[in-house]
Scaffold this active site. Structure first.
Site, PDB file in Angstrom:
ATOM      1  N   HIS A  20       3.404  -5.429   8.575  1.00 65.04           N
ATOM      2  CA  HIS A  20       4.010  -5.062   7.293  1.00 65.04           C
ATOM      3  C   HIS A  20       3.547  -3.696   6.800  1.00 65.04           C
ATOM      4  O   HIS A  20       3.714  -3.367   5.631  1.00 65.04           O
ATOM      5  CB  HIS A  20       3.683  -6.129   6.237  1.00 65.04           C
ATOM      6  CG  HIS A  20       4.182  -7.489   6.601  1.00 65.04           C
ATOM      7  ND1 HIS A  20       3.767  -8.621   5.950  1.00 65.04           N
ATOM      8  CD2 HIS A  20       5.059  -7.907   7.550  1.00 65.04           C
ATOM      9  CE1 HIS A  20       4.364  -9.673   6.476  1.00 65.04           C
ATOM     10  NE2 HIS A  20       5.148  -9.261   7.456  1.00 65.04           N
ATOM     11  N   ASP A 113      -0.880  -8.174   0.894  1.00 65.23           N
ATOM     12  CA  ASP A 113       0.111  -8.943   1.617  1.00 65.23           C
ATOM     13  C   ASP A 113      -0.094 -10.426   1.320  1.00 65.23           C
ATOM     14  O   ASP A 113      -1.229 -10.898   1.345  1.00 65.23           O
ATOM     15  CB  ASP A 113      -0.073  -8.669   3.115  1.00 65.23           C
ATOM     16  CG  ASP A 113       1.125  -9.070   3.919  1.00 65.23           C
ATOM     17  OD1 ASP A 113       1.371 -10.294   4.032  1.00 65.23           O
ATOM     18  OD2 ASP A 113       1.813  -8.179   4.438  1.00 65.23           O
ATOM     19  N   THR A 135       7.385  -8.446   1.771  1.00 63.30           N
ATOM     20  CA  THR A 135       8.186  -7.578   2.637  1.00 63.30           C
ATOM     21  C   THR A 135       9.545  -8.194   2.939  1.00 63.30           C
ATOM     22  O   THR A 135      10.377  -7.549   3.556  1.00 63.30           O
ATOM     23  CB  THR A 135       7.445  -7.321   3.964  1.00 63.30           C
ATOM     24  OG1 THR A 135       7.123  -8.567   4.561  1.00 63.30           O
ATOM     25  CG2 THR A 135       6.182  -6.508   3.726  1.00 63.30           C
TER      26      THR A 135
END
Length: 173
Positions: A20, A113, A135
């Site tokens: 990501h 994340d 994402t």
């Protein structure tokens, strides 16, 4: 005078999972472009070691260890890999935050994340504002949520699937 001005800008760590990096990198560039935030990208040691032609950016890049500096150990069960990443990753992220603080580059907020949920635990320990960076589209996250809650039975057997909210009827494929 410019250094004083730079020092007063809030400092953000962007903290993506290996796959990501590009989406969070683009977001980080936009944050910094506005001129109100200093951004530091934080990647795993393995990623930085193996990334080919990782370009120099207009912001610093720091590394942390997720416990797999030489790559994922295929012999480990997924639960053990996750536990190691949680333990080593949270400890080395904390060390990085302490290092940046002691060098006069303290961090104000963390964008992390969602596959690193332990980053929020570390951010809270340091009194940082933190936000997850997804994402995927919110529609995909909604599908995952409904499957997790048992409202969407897998494997799909219906011709169309309806999920509460604003999503249209979806075909299984």
């Amino acid at each position: 005078m410019e250094n004083d001005k730079e020092a007063r800008k809030p400092h953000c760590l962007s903290f993506p999972l290996q796959g990501h990096v590009n989406p969070i990198l683009q977001f980080s560039k936009r944050l910094q472009h506005k001129g109100r935030t200093r951004v530091t990208l934080v990647v795993t040691k393995f990623f930085l070691k193996t990334a080919q032609d990782f370009p120099a950016f207009s912001f610093p890049v720091e590394t942390f260890s997720d416990g797999f500096d030489d790559g994922l150990d295929e012999k480990l069960e997924p639960e053990e890999s996750y536990r190691r990443c949680w333990e080593v990753g949270s400890a080395t992220l904390a060390q990085l935050l302490e290092k940046l603080s002691s060098s006069g580059c303290g961090v104000d907020w963390l964008i992390y994340d969602p596959f690193y949920p332990w980053a929020l635990v570390v951010a809270k320990k340091f009194g940082l504002t933190a936000a997850m960076f997804f994402t995927q589209s919110n529609s995909v996250n909604s599908i995952y949520f409904h499957a997790h809650m048992g409202e969407l039975k897998l494997p799909l057997s219906e011709a169309q699937v309806r999920i509460s909210g604003r999503l249209p009827a979806l075909k299984p494929e």
